[in-house]
Every structure is written in structure tokens, then in C-alpha cells.
Scaffold this motif. Sequence first.
Motif, short mmCIF file in Angstrom:
data_model
loop_
_atom_site.label_atom_id
_atom_site.label_comp_id
_atom_site.label_asym_id
_atom_site.label_seq_id
_atom_site.Cartn_x
_atom_site.Cartn_y
_atom_site.Cartn_z
N UNK A 33 15.07 7.49 10.07
CA UNK A 33 14.58 7.71 8.71
C UNK A 33 14.36 9.20 8.48
N UNK A 34 14.99 9.73 7.43
CA UNK A 34 14.82 11.14 7.09
C UNK A 34 13.65 11.37 6.15
N UNK A 35 13.28 10.35 5.37
CA UNK A 35 12.17 10.49 4.45
C UNK A 35 11.83 9.17 3.81
N UNK A 36 10.58 9.01 3.40
CA UNK A 36 10.12 7.79 2.73
C UNK A 36 9.25 8.20 1.55
N UNK A 37 9.41 7.46 0.44
CA UNK A 37 8.75 7.86 -0.79
C UNK A 37 8.24 6.62 -1.52
N UNK A 38 7.03 6.67 -2.10
CA UNK A 38 6.52 5.53 -2.89
C UNK A 38 7.28 5.39 -4.20
N UNK A 39 7.35 4.16 -4.70
CA UNK A 39 8.11 3.88 -5.92
C UNK A 39 7.37 2.82 -6.71
N UNK A 40 7.22 3.07 -8.02
CA UNK A 40 6.51 2.15 -8.91
C UNK A 40 7.43 1.79 -10.07
N UNK A 67 -10.09 -0.89 -6.66
CA UNK A 67 -9.71 -1.13 -5.27
C UNK A 67 -8.20 -1.25 -5.09
N UNK A 68 -7.46 -1.53 -6.17
CA UNK A 68 -6.01 -1.71 -6.04
C UNK A 68 -5.22 -0.51 -6.55
N UNK A 69 -5.84 0.63 -6.76
CA UNK A 69 -5.13 1.76 -7.35
C UNK A 69 -4.11 2.36 -6.39
N UNK A 70 -4.34 2.26 -5.09
CA UNK A 70 -3.41 2.83 -4.11
C UNK A 70 -2.34 1.81 -3.74
N UNK A 115 0.84 -1.21 0.00
CA UNK A 115 0.00 0.00 0.00
C UNK A 115 0.87 1.26 0.00
N UNK A 116 0.45 2.27 -0.75
CA UNK A 116 1.28 3.48 -0.84
C UNK A 116 1.29 4.29 0.45
N UNK A 117 0.30 4.05 1.35
CA UNK A 117 0.25 4.86 2.57
C UNK A 117 1.20 4.36 3.66
N UNK A 118 1.90 3.24 3.44
CA UNK A 118 2.83 2.81 4.48
C UNK A 118 4.07 3.69 4.52
N UNK A 163 8.17 6.66 7.68
CA UNK A 163 8.76 7.96 7.98
C UNK A 163 8.98 8.18 9.47
N UNK A 164 8.27 7.46 10.32
CA UNK A 164 8.41 7.66 11.77
C UNK A 164 9.38 6.67 12.41
N UNK A 165 9.97 5.79 11.60
CA UNK A 165 10.98 4.87 12.14
C UNK A 165 12.21 5.69 12.53
#
Length: 399
Positions: A85-92, A227-230, A72-75, A80-82
Motif C-alpha cells: 500500500x502506497x497510501x490510504x485516504x478517507x472517503x465520504x 460520538x459518530x463524527x469520526x 472509523x476514519x482512523x483505520x 497504510x501499513x499493509x
Amino acid sequence: MNLAVRDIRRRPGRFALSCIGVGMLLTLVLSYAGIYNGFVYEALALIKSSGADLWVVQRDTRGPFAEQSRVPDDIRYRMAIVPGVAGASPYIFYTIQRTWGERSLRFAVIGYDLHSGLGGPSNIVAGRNIGQAHYEMIADAKLKLPLHTRVHLGLNDYTVVGTTRGVTTSSGDPVAFFSFADAQEIQFVKDNWAIRNLRERAASAYQNALPSQPVVARMMANGFENSDIHTVNAILVKLSPGIDPDAVAREITQWKYFTAYTTEQQSQLMIAGTVERARRQTLLFRIVLTLAAMVIIAQILYTMTLEKLKPIALLKLIGVPRRTIIGLVLQESLALGLIAYVIALIVGSWTYDKWPRLVLVGTTDKLILLILVVTISIIAGAIGIRKALRVEAGAALTG
């Protein structure tokens, strides 16, 4: 007087053709060395240019390149709160093939977060970066799509606003960069016919499951088709300075549904999985071609020596030292090998960019080939020298 030069002048045409033939063979040897290096470079190009320290993928998978991975893209917010970690970004990442005009375009779609830039283009050679969240793309130069070209993908048209160079997938396909939202739409959003079909099938299934609640069944069916777009293929993580990537990766991997790889581990997965067979096959071709070059050079020099047996016998008859005869054969052997080597360098520099796969020939490869050519020439020359020294001086009189 140099006897080798004198002998070459007697048959310059055949000697030149021999040099050209061996040079073309050495060109293949050098080119396959470059292809061997190109496999590794292409396999690691996207990983190295991403700017990420960690790759978070679906649990127990080798994604996103060596194996399909979906998360899921929202993870990215959870990553980011680990600590560290300075930043987290989705990748496709996925590969598509489309018809554009009269051409067939095959390329990898890279979707990345425009704000963080992780996984995005690192070497734009023309145009600009993506400036809006939708309907813009950056294409690699191998796609031959001029700036401002519009390409229809999925349900929308996308305008080429920038061009990159030298970034391909492990299979040699060029890449095109999109915002991750556009990459999701291209992959998952369906056309009207597909949506109607899915709605009808979902409505039938939900009505059978909820016969007493038709309104709820209809609402659930209407949202089923996308339903799977995110969904993305990985989450790229950038760590704060001084943080140990292995420690953070272990912490993330302890979570129930995700696996984290460091950039080094991701590179090893690519080398060991995607390109290993291609590398071994290319190495086998290199060995076979090198042996073929050795045999051909030896055969040419042996034939040249046989043609000079009577003159060599005459040299022995008049008392010419053995070292002069050895020098005659050895100098011709080295001349053939070195001239062929220079031809290989020249022809290779003209043709490397014409190969369908990337060819990277470094200084080390050229030096190794030079050592091989000199060694092969000496060995082949030794075979001719052995034959020359065994001829009797009386053969000059008897024929």
C-alpha cells in the motif's frame, strides 16, 4: 430520368413531413442509445476519477455507492501499513437536498483527504482546488453555482472556489467536493436544539445506570451527541506500482471487520446493482422505438406505393422493365430513410445537452442506427415492391 425524384417532386410537402416525422422518431431511438451509455458512464465516473486501486468498506457491505457503509476514519493508518500500500485516504459519499435562494439543490457530497487527493476532483474547469481544510467547496457545473458563491450547509457557510464538469452520481445528481472533515461536519454535527435534546436523554439514561456516580454520568452524556463524527464511508487505497490489487484485497478482507474491493469489482457492483434495471428498461424502449420506426416507414412507403399503382400499371403497359419499377420504389424508400437519419443526427446534436440525464451517443451507435435504417428501408421497400409488381398492366386503362 429518375422516376423516384420525379415522384417526390410531385408531392414535396408530404414527403418532407414524412421525413421529418420519421427523423424525430429516429432521434428518440438515438437518444435512448445515448441515455443507455450515459447510465454506465455516470455510474462509473466517480470510481474511475477517484484514482484508487482498492475500496475498503464496512464488513459484508457493498459500499460506498451501492450500499451504505460506515467505518472509523482512523483505520486509514492501519491500511497504510499493509504491504504493497502506497497510501490510504478517507472517503465520504452521501446525497443531500437543500434550498438555496429560490432553488432546490440536490447533489452528492464527496469528502476526501486534501493531502492525498484520492477521490477528489480530477477535472476542474474553472477556479482552483480546495486550498484550506475548512469552509471551501468545489461544485459541478450542473449545480449552476458561480465562483465565490456562499452556500449554507449544516452549521457553516461554504464558498465555491472551483467548478468541475461531467462528474455525476449513478442517479445523475451533480457532486460537490469538500474536505473530509467538512463533509463529516455537514453530515453528523447537530444544531444546538438537537444537542440539548440528546444530552438530556443521554444524561437520564446514564444517571439511571450510574446512580452513585453523577459526575461520570454527566461527562459521558456531554460527549454523546457527536460520538459518530469520526466516521467515513470508505477508505481509498493506492497501491505501489506492480502490486496485485486482488492479493492485497484478499489480505485486507481477512481482517475481522472490513471488506476490500478492487476498482474493477466496485465497477461491477455499480453496474449489476444500481443501474441494471435502468439499463434494461432503456434497452426495452430502444427496441420498441425501433420497431415503431420500422412499422411507420413501412406504412408510409406502402401508402406511397398505393397512390402510384395506376402510373405503375401505365409503365408496365408501355413495356418499362421490372427493374425500373423496383428501382422507383426502392429509391424512394432509401431516400426517406436516409433523409430521416440525417435529420435525426442534426436534431440530436442540438438536443442532447438539454436532457436531464447525460446522453452519450458514440460513432458505433450512429453506425448501428444507419444499418438499421437501411435495413428497415429495404424491408419496407420490398413490401411496396411486392404490391407494385402484382398490379396488372390493364389497370392503366380500366382505372
